[in-house]
Design a protein around this motif. Structure first.
Motif, PDB file in Angstrom:
ATOM      1  N   LEU A   1       7.320  14.594   3.721  1.00 56.15           N
ATOM      2  CA  LEU A   1       6.049  15.195   3.839  1.00 56.15           C
ATOM      3  C   LEU A   1       5.904  16.246   4.987  1.00 56.15           C
ATOM      4  O   LEU A   1       5.083  17.251   4.524  1.00 56.15           O
ATOM      5  N   ALA A   2       6.456  16.224   5.924  1.00 56.29           N
ATOM      6  CA  ALA A   2       6.307  17.078   6.746  1.00 56.29           C
ATOM      7  C   ALA A   2       6.800  18.489   6.324  1.00 56.29           C
ATOM      8  O   ALA A   2       6.331  19.458   6.571  1.00 56.29           O
ATOM      9  N   VAL A   3       8.119  18.290   5.644  1.00 50.72           N
ATOM     10  CA  VAL A   3       8.639  19.556   5.096  1.00 50.72           C
ATOM     11  C   VAL A   3       7.777  20.074   4.202  1.00 50.72           C
ATOM     12  O   VAL A   3       7.659  21.416   4.239  1.00 50.72           O
ATOM     13  N   ALA A   4       7.294  19.229   3.153  1.00 50.84           N
ATOM     14  CA  ALA A   4       6.405  19.939   2.118  1.00 50.84           C
ATOM     15  C   ALA A   4       5.155  20.541   2.894  1.00 50.84           C
ATOM     16  O   ALA A   4       4.887  21.684   2.462  1.00 50.84           O
TER      17      ALA A   4
ATOM     18  N   LEU B   1      10.242  30.186  17.810  1.00 51.49           N
ATOM     19  CA  LEU B   1       9.611  29.222  18.867  1.00 51.49           C
ATOM     20  C   LEU B   1       8.442  28.697  17.957  1.00 51.49           C
ATOM     21  O   LEU B   1       8.046  27.262  18.112  1.00 51.49           O
ATOM     22  N   SER B   2       7.504  29.365  17.382  1.00 46.12           N
ATOM     23  CA  SER B   2       6.309  29.050  17.037  1.00 46.12           C
ATOM     24  C   SER B   2       6.472  28.058  15.649  1.00 46.12           C
ATOM     25  O   SER B   2       5.870  27.095  15.601  1.00 46.12           O
ATOM     26  N   ALA B   3       7.713  28.507  15.021  1.00 45.31           N
ATOM     27  CA  ALA B   3       8.069  27.567  13.801  1.00 45.31           C
ATOM     28  C   ALA B   3       8.230  26.262  14.162  1.00 45.31           C
ATOM     29  O   ALA B   3       7.789  25.206  13.503  1.00 45.31           O
ATOM     30  N   GLY B   4       9.053  26.129  15.403  1.00 46.65           N
ATOM     31  CA  GLY B   4       9.402  24.713  15.865  1.00 46.65           C
ATOM     32  C   GLY B   4       8.333  24.074  16.417  1.00 46.65           C
ATOM     33  O   GLY B   4       8.176  22.806  16.011  1.00 46.65           O
ATOM     34  N   LEU B   5       7.456  24.723  17.149  1.00 53.60           N
ATOM     35  CA  LEU B   5       6.308  24.076  17.522  1.00 53.60           C
ATOM     36  C   LEU B   5       5.351  23.523  16.294  1.00 53.60           C
ATOM     37  O   LEU B   5       4.888  22.502  16.218  1.00 53.60           O
ATOM     38  N   LEU B   6       5.350  24.419  15.278  1.00 50.76           N
ATOM     39  CA  LEU B   6       4.335  23.936  14.210  1.00 50.76           C
ATOM     40  C   LEU B   6       5.103  22.899  13.473  1.00 50.76           C
ATOM     41  O   LEU B   6       4.351  21.987  13.224  1.00 50.76           O
ATOM     42  N   PHE B   7       6.161  22.779  13.271  1.00 53.65           N
ATOM     43  CA  PHE B   7       6.864  21.697  12.329  1.00 53.65           C
ATOM     44  C   PHE B   7       6.752  20.691  13.166  1.00 53.65           C
ATOM     45  O   PHE B   7       6.568  19.361  12.687  1.00 53.65           O
ATOM     46  N   SER B   8       7.272  20.573  14.416  1.00 52.24           N
ATOM     47  CA  SER B   8       7.245  19.323  15.174  1.00 52.24           C
ATOM     48  C   SER B   8       5.798  18.655  15.257  1.00 52.24           C
ATOM     49  O   SER B   8       5.667  17.482  15.280  1.00 52.24           O
TER      50      SER B   8
END
Length: 470
Positions: A86-89, A45-52
């Protein structure tokens, strides 16, 4: 008089789409995990929030949330790819920093899951955006009435807001009119919209509901006229705006900042702070590394040519002004029989006896500048930015050219907007330097990642070879 671009955005649209993107990305991750039979953990869940969050910040910066009902689909998709990349990087770098924390390993986020997240994010968000534009064009756009806009003040600020409004409403019917109490003989500006009459005329139209928006674009010194216009408009329900006069003091760069309840204009600001600086640095490292690998054979050939053409070192370093006006050492292939780096530096001229025959070739083709990719990877320069001038030339022109030192609000570059527009090589007249500085400041005002890529691309075809480079 040079006009300054003003970008107008639809805040309701931006908020709606950003909320949709944020929710969609997190729902996509939840769906992928559920599809594979995984139970979502707190780390997932935290990973999704951070990536978004990272994706939204990058997309906002690249202008993906600016409404344009006829936006070129290819341009939008390219921007989306750049934004997602860029978001992925950035997310990957953040993830590496978090790997050592306790409990971080309790997740279902394999490389395969990440790949599916990135792919579905691009596909679903792109389809959703295209659907929105289609519905807007089919249902909303045909029912939009003609918008009647009045601009008080046939001034540089008035021309600027006229240009911005035409761009904002380029797919919508609008009617723009100018009003000013001054006589026609005093107008020295050519507008696309007609001059109708005095301010009293527009006030009468406002009272009858014939005007939707009024923009007050009078000079700062006309404070009594501004106060009087505001007072008269306050007796109506028209939407009124004040266009700040950024021209009286020849302001080149401006951003609105809010400190408490006070709004200020940052007149010498730079877009390369915070996220902008990070984006620019990632661009320099990724593209700089790729170009350096590609040009290694060329570097070797040029180095050999320099060595065989005349005695002396292959490379030399020269003092230049870098970011913030601080001195940096810039790498170049030696093209002269001498290596000047003193307080007085004479620009190379046509048939300059100091330039070797091979040096003349590498200067005309800009091959002498290629070692500056070392500076890019070191972080003292960027691939795109204002060309660095000799320290002696900086001291000379900073007192001759308005806003000259503003160009040092960004790292110097190997190529730039001025160079692809023909302003490279010898600046033997003041107007040539003024045009170069004008393009440098224009780049600073309008920087985007796609603009950098465009400049790099055009440099290959029109920025290297020049008849004015001696």
């Amino acid at each position: 008089m040079k006009q300054q671009n003003l970008q107008v955005m639809n805040n309701s649209y931006r908020t709606l789409i950003k909320v949709f993107d944020f929710i969609a990305i997190n729902m996509i991750l939840t769906f992928i995990l559920s599809f594979h039979g995984f139970t979502e953990t707190a780390i997932d869940l935290s990973a999704g929030l951070l990536f978004s969050t990272v994706y939204l910040l990058i997309s906002e910066y690249l202008g993906l949330y600016v409404i344009d009902t006829k936006k070129n689909l290819v341009t939008y998709l390219l921007k989306s790819i750049v934004s997602l990349s860029l978001a992925v990087a950035i997310y990957s770098m953040l993830k590496l920093r978090l790997l050592g924390l306790d409990g971080i390993e309790i997740n279902n986020l394999s490389p395969s899951i990440y790949f599916q997240l990135y792919l579905l994010t691009f596909v679903i968000l792109s389809l959703a955006r295209m659907l929105f534009l289609f519905l807007y064009q089919a249902l909303v756009f045909p029912n939009i009435k003609i918008r009647n806009i009045a601009i008080i003040g046939l001034t540089p600020a008035g021309l600027s807001i006229e240009k911005a409004l035409i761009e904002k409403y380029k797919k919508q019917k609008i009617n723009i009119e100018f009003y000013d109490d001054r006589s026609n003989e005093r107008f020295s500006y050519v507008a696309k919209s007609p001059y109708i009459g005095t301010v009293s005329v527009v006030i009468d139209k406002v009272k009858t509901g014939a005007i939707d928006d009024v923009y007050i674009a009078l000079p700062m010194v006309a404070k009594d006229r501004i106060k009087d216009a505001i007072l008269q408009l306050s007796n109506s329900t028209v939407d009124a705006y004040i266009v700040p006069d950024l021209y009286t003091y020849k302001l080149s760069v401006s951003q609105i900042a809010r400190i408490g309840n006070v709004h200020t204009f940052s007149i010498f600001s730079s877009p390369f702070e915070g996220l902008g600086a990070l984006t620019k640095r990632i661009e320099d490292i990724v593209i700089g590394s790729l170009i350096t690998l590609l040009i290694l054979p060329v570097l070797c050939v040029v180095a050999l040519g320099v060595k065989l053409s005349s005695p002396g070192p292959i490379l030399f370093k020269q003092d230049r002004y870098g970011l913030g006006g601080k001195k940096i050492k810039v790498w170049k292939f030696r093209s002269m029989k001498v290596m000047e780096n003193s307080e007085i530096v004479t620009q190379a001229t046509k048939n300059d006896p100091r330039v070797t025959r091979f040096g003349n070739f590498i200067r005309r083709t800009s091959l002498d500048e290629l070692p500056q990719f070392i500076n890019v990877l070191q972080g003292s320069m960027s691939i795109v930015g204002p060309r660095p001038h000799a320290v002696a030339h900086n001291e000379e022109y900073r007192v001759l050219v308005d806003n000259y030192m503003v160009r040092h609000k960004i790292k110097p570059g190997i190529t730039g907007l001025a160079q692809i527009n023909g302003y490279r090589g010898e600046t033997d007249t003041l107007d040539k330097m003024e045009k170069r500085v004008e393009y440098d400041i224009k780049y600073l005002q309008n920087w985007t990642l796609p603009l950098d890529i465009k400049i790099i691309f055009l440099t290959v075809f029109k920025g290297f070879v020049s008849d004015t480079a001696y």
